[in-house]
Design a protein around this motif. Sequence first.
Motif, PDB file in Angstrom:
ATOM      1  N   HIS A  78      43.235 -24.269  64.966  1.00  0.00           N
ATOM      2  CA  HIS A  78      42.652 -23.954  64.801  1.00  0.00           C
ATOM      3  C   HIS A  78      40.785 -23.787  64.965  1.00  0.00           C
ATOM      4  CE1 HIS A  78      41.758 -20.923  60.682  1.00  0.00           C
ATOM      5  NE2 HIS A  78      40.996 -20.909  61.458  1.00  0.00           N
ATOM      6  N   HIS A 136      34.204 -19.437  60.511  1.00  0.00           N
ATOM      7  CA  HIS A 136      35.141 -20.195  60.827  1.00  0.00           C
ATOM      8  C   HIS A 136      35.068 -20.889  60.053  1.00  0.00           C
ATOM      9  CE1 HIS A 136      38.376 -18.187  62.700  1.00  0.00           C
ATOM     10  NE2 HIS A 136      38.853 -18.725  62.044  1.00  0.00           N
ATOM     11  N   TRP A 142      39.824 -11.537  55.959  1.00  0.00           N
ATOM     12  CA  TRP A 142      39.003 -12.443  55.188  1.00  0.00           C
ATOM     13  C   TRP A 142      39.105 -11.746  53.861  1.00  0.00           C
ATOM     14  CZ3 TRP A 142      37.928 -17.312  57.978  1.00  0.00           C
ATOM     15  CH2 TRP A 142      37.675 -17.068  59.550  1.00  0.00           C
ATOM     16  N   ASP A 194      40.706 -17.143  55.417  1.00  0.00           N
ATOM     17  CA  ASP A 194      40.688 -16.805  56.744  1.00  0.00           C
ATOM     18  C   ASP A 194      42.470 -16.529  55.994  1.00  0.00           C
ATOM     19  OD1 ASP A 194      41.419 -16.333  58.754  1.00  0.00           O
ATOM     20  OD2 ASP A 194      40.607 -18.746  60.048  1.00  0.00           O
ATOM     21  N   HIS A 197      47.234 -17.216  62.145  1.00  0.00           N
ATOM     22  CA  HIS A 197      46.315 -19.191  63.314  1.00  0.00           C
ATOM     23  C   HIS A 197      46.130 -19.703  61.924  1.00  0.00           C
ATOM     24  CE1 HIS A 197      42.240 -17.205  64.266  1.00  0.00           C
ATOM     25  NE2 HIS A 197      42.359 -17.605  62.870  1.00  0.00           N
TER      26      HIS A 197
HETATM   27 ZN    ZN Z   1      40.575 -18.522  61.911  1.00  0.00          ZN
END
Ligand code: ZN
Length: 216
Positions: free
Chosen positions: A26, A81, A130, A175, A179
């Motif tokens: 990630h 992120h 998100w 998140d 993933h």
């Molecule tokens: Zn992510």
Amino acid sequence: MIELPPLPYPQDALAPHISERTISYHYGKHHAGYVANLNKLLAGGGASVGAGAGSDGSLEALIVGAGAGAVFNNAAQVWNHTCYWQSMSPDGGGDPSGELAAAIVDSFGSVDALRAELTAKATGNFGSGWTWLVRLGSSDSDAAEGGGGGGLAVVNTDDGDNPLTVGQQPLLTIDVWEHAYYLDYQNARPAYIATFLERLINWDFAAANYARALQG
Ligand code: ZN
């Protein structure tokens, strides 16, 4: 040139809740990939898309100024992120305190009610996106369910979208792209969200962002 910010903890620090393997992909592939893509786009003049994009060179200015497209998508994903890593801590979980806790009670009624709202929004955020705890901007005063301008709210965004573009100040983020959790939880997003809220959530980070938003 945008740099990949360092992780605020070692890659195995969130295990067993989020594995070293997940973080290595990630952070090391996805987050690093957005940084590399953005730098490629900026080197190719992509930032000229949208008037005034990135005029002070900051990631925030790019996000607010770039307009829809590849520059925005990659700039926002870099920022999102970085916010996400800091929204978790090996010593996370528990309850917020101080001014942030008071603001949460004002806007949601209780910390448990906020947790329920984060759970509902993050679980129901369709596809990739998100879920954010934000401080609302002044233009939100009529639309807010969370208490109007200056109050707090939980909002969802799709893909890479970021609340900064509508004048909201992110305090923390979850998140919910697959993933983020698939290697550890497969399709069980609710289990990932429950673990995030019980064991990982970094209230100190949210409190620092809230204090900064009050000053700004
Ligand atoms: Zn992510």
